[in-house]
Scaffold this motif. Structure first.
Motif, PDB file in Angstrom:
ATOM      1  N   GLY A 150       0.856  -1.182   0.000  1.00 27.90           N
ATOM      2  CA  GLY A 150       0.000   0.000   0.000  1.00 27.90           C
ATOM      3  C   GLY A 150       0.890   1.227   0.000  1.00 27.90           C
ATOM      4  O   GLY A 150       1.673   1.444   0.917  1.00 27.90           O
ATOM      5  N   CYS A 151       0.807   1.988  -1.091  1.00 32.60           N
ATOM      6  CA  CYS A 151       1.766   3.081  -1.275  1.00 32.60           C
ATOM      7  C   CYS A 151       1.019   4.374  -1.571  1.00 32.60           C
ATOM      8  O   CYS A 151       1.171   4.972  -2.623  1.00 32.60           O
ATOM      9  N   ASP A 200      12.992   9.987  -8.608  1.00 32.99           N
ATOM     10  CA  ASP A 200      14.280   9.527  -8.072  1.00 32.99           C
ATOM     11  C   ASP A 200      14.177   8.200  -7.337  1.00 32.99           C
ATOM     12  O   ASP A 200      15.137   7.793  -6.689  1.00 32.99           O
ATOM     13  N   TRP A 201      13.013   7.556  -7.400  1.00 31.36           N
ATOM     14  CA  TRP A 201      12.813   6.320  -6.638  1.00 31.36           C
ATOM     15  C   TRP A 201      13.789   5.237  -7.081  1.00 31.36           C
ATOM     16  O   TRP A 201      13.880   4.912  -8.258  1.00 31.36           O
ATOM     17  N   ALA A 230       0.930   5.297  -7.588  1.00 33.91           N
ATOM     18  CA  ALA A 230       1.876   5.175  -6.479  1.00 33.91           C
ATOM     19  C   ALA A 230       3.289   5.539  -6.933  1.00 33.91           C
ATOM     20  O   ALA A 230       4.064   6.125  -6.177  1.00 33.91           O
ATOM     21  N   LEU A 231       3.603   5.212  -8.190  1.00 32.16           N
ATOM     22  CA  LEU A 231       4.939   5.530  -8.717  1.00 32.16           C
ATOM     23  C   LEU A 231       5.163   7.040  -8.785  1.00 32.16           C
ATOM     24  O   LEU A 231       6.264   7.531  -8.559  1.00 32.16           O
ATOM     25  N   VAL A 278       4.389  -2.093  -2.991  1.00 29.41           N
ATOM     26  CA  VAL A 278       3.329  -2.800  -3.706  1.00 29.41           C
ATOM     27  C   VAL A 278       2.097  -1.916  -3.687  1.00 29.41           C
ATOM     28  O   VAL A 278       1.700  -1.423  -2.628  1.00 29.41           O
ATOM     29  N   ASP A 279       1.514  -1.687  -4.858  1.00 26.66           N
ATOM     30  CA  ASP A 279       0.256  -0.938  -4.888  1.00 26.66           C
ATOM     31  C   ASP A 279      -0.549  -1.352  -6.107  1.00 26.66           C
ATOM     32  O   ASP A 279      -0.002  -1.796  -7.104  1.00 26.66           O
ATOM     33  N   GLU A 280      -1.868  -1.197  -5.975  1.00 21.88           N
ATOM     34  CA  GLU A 280      -2.774  -1.565  -7.066  1.00 21.88           C
ATOM     35  C   GLU A 280      -2.736  -0.557  -8.202  1.00 21.88           C
ATOM     36  O   GLU A 280      -3.184  -0.859  -9.299  1.00 21.88           O
TER      37      GLU A 280
END
Lengths: 135, 220
Positions: free
Chosen positions: A3-4, A38-39, A31-32, A25-27
Motif C-alpha cells: 500500500g503506497c 528519483d525512486w 503510487a509511482l 506494492v500498490d494496485e
C-alpha cells in the motif's frame, strides 16, 4: 511496503534514504508518481491479498513489512498473512478504526491507529490551551 | 438458536429468511442504505444497519451473547475474515461460517483458522469437474479441518486394479475405499469386492495421498 498512498510512499522514501532496500506494492500506478522520479527501490503493481504479488515483491526475504492500503480489513488480513505464512518478524499494520486496532494489537498484530493519535493530540492541544488560559 | 448474519446480499437475505421460517432468532447486519431499506421492509426489526466489521456494531447485534452461529457472508473476503475472527477469538462464537468470494483467498481463511467456508465458484467448478473428469479423481467433499476429502474414481478399462479384489489392492496408508457404484446400485467395498471397468468407486483420502491413490487405482 504494502500500500503506497500518502503514508506508504513517505515511509518508503524515508527508509530508502536511510539505506533500506525497499519494494513498494500498490494496485495503482499512481503510487509511482508519489514515489517520485528519483525512486531507487522496487515496485510491484498488484493487490497485497495476492500471494503471487507478495512473493514477487520478495516477502520471503523481508526483514520488515508495513501494511497501509486504504482498507482496514485488507491491512489486517495481509498483516497476519505476512506474520504467519511468511514469518516476517516485524510487521506493522495501519488500522483507522481504534477498536479494531486495539483488538488486533492485543492478539499479536502490531497496529498503528492514526485516528487514535489524532484524538489524543487534539485533546492534549485543547487541554494545554485551556490550562495556559487559566494560569 | 441465535444466529448473527453479516451481509444482506442474496446469500445473507435468503439465509435469514430460511432461518426465520425454521423458527430461529436472527439478526441481519447490512451496511448499504438502499439494501437495508429493502431488507427492513421484509424482515422488520431483525435487520440492523451498520458495518459488521465494527466491533460496536457487532456488540449491538448481540455478538457477546454469543450467537450459536455466525454467518459472515458479505461480498468482501477481508471483511468476512475479520468478522469471523472477531466473533471466534473475541467473543467465543463456537461456529462461524464464512463466504469466500474469490477462491484464491481460500488459503488466507485456512491460514487464519477460519475452517468453515463456502465458496460458490469452487463448488461450481467441482460440479464441472464431476461432469468432465480431467484428472481421474473427482472431489465430492472437502473435510478441511480433517485434511481429508471424499473422491470419486471411475475405473478405466486398462486400469491396474481391474479384476483385483479390493483387499489385495495396495493403497496409500491414509486412503480407504468406501463404495462401488455399478449397474445403478451402490455396494460397500469389502475385501472380497472385485473391481471392474466402469465401476465408480468412492474413497476417502488425505490431501497428500490423493495423487498416490489415483496412481494405485488408475495407473500413471
Amino acid at each position: 511496503m504494502i500500500g503506497c498512498g500518502r503514508v506508504g510512499s513517505a515511509v518508503a522514501k524515508r527508509l530508502r534514504s536511510e539505506g533500506w532496500e525497499v519494494t513498494a506494492v500498490d494496485e495503482s500506478e499512481d503510487a509511482l508518481v508519489r514515489l517520485g522520479p528519483d525512486w531507487r527501490g522496487g515496485f510491484v503493481l498488484g493487490h497485497g491479498m495476492d500471494t503471487d504479488v507478495l512473493e514477487l515483491a520478495g516477502v520471503a526475504d523481508a526483514d520488515a513489512a508495513v501494511v497501509s492500503t486504504n482498507g482496514d480489513n485488507t491491512n489486517i488480513v495481509i498483516g497476519q498473512v505476512l506474520q504467519r505464512r511468511y514469518e516476517i518478524d516485524t510487521v506493522v499494520v495501519r488500522v483507522l478504526d481504534p477498536a479494531r486496532a486495539t483488538f488486533y494489537a492485543e492478539r499479536g498484530l502490531p497496529t498503528v491507529c492514526p485516528t487514535q493519535t489524532a484524538i489524543s493530540v487534539l485533546l492534549e492541544s485543547v487541554r494545554a490551551a485551556a490550562a495556559a488560559a487559566a494560569s | 438458536m441465535y444466529v448473527l448474519v453479516a451481509g444482506g446480499g442474496k446469500v445473507g437475505a435468503n439465509s435469514t429468511r430460511t432461518l426465520l421460517e425454521m423458527g430461529h432468532e436472527v439478526t441481519l447486519i447490512e451496511q448499504r442504505p438502499d439494501r437495508f431499506a429493502r431488507l427492513e421492509e421484509e424482515f422488520g426489526p431483525v435487520v440492523m444497519r451498520g458495518d459488521a466489521t465494527e466491533i460496536s456494531v457487532l456488540e449491538r447485534a448481540g455478538i457477546a451473547r454469543p450467537p450459536e452461529l455466525l454467518l459472515a457472508v458479505t461480498g468482501d473476503d477481508e471483511d468476512n475474515l475479520v468478522i469471523s475472527q472477531i466473533g471466534k477469538e473475541g467473543y467465543g462464537v463456537g461456529k462461524a461460517i464464512a463466504r469466500v468470494n474469490d477462491p484464491r483467498n481460500q488459503q488466507h481463511f485456512d491460514l487464519l483458522g477460519i475452517t468453515q467456508t463456502v465458496c460458490a465458484t469452487t463448488s461450481i467448478l467441482g460440479l464441472v469437474e464431476h461432469e468432465v473428469p480431467e484428472h481421474g479423481l473427482v472431489t465430492l467433499l472437502e473435510l478441511q479441518r480433517e485434511g481429508l476429502k471424499v473422491v470419486e474414481v471411475q475405473i478405466a478399462k486398462g486400469a491396474p486394479v481391474v479384476a483385483a479384489r479390493a483387499g489385495g489392492v495396495t493403497l496409500p496408508k491414509d486412503a480407504r475405499l468406501i463404495s462401488v457404484f455399478r449397474h445403478g446400485r451402490t455396494e460397500l467395498v469389502e475385501p472380497t469386492t472385485v473391481l471392474r471397468p466402469g465401476d465408480q468407486v468412492l474413497a476417502v483420502v488425505s490431501d497428500d495421498s490423493a495423487p498416490a491413490l489415483r496412481k494405485a487405482l488408475l495407473g500413471s
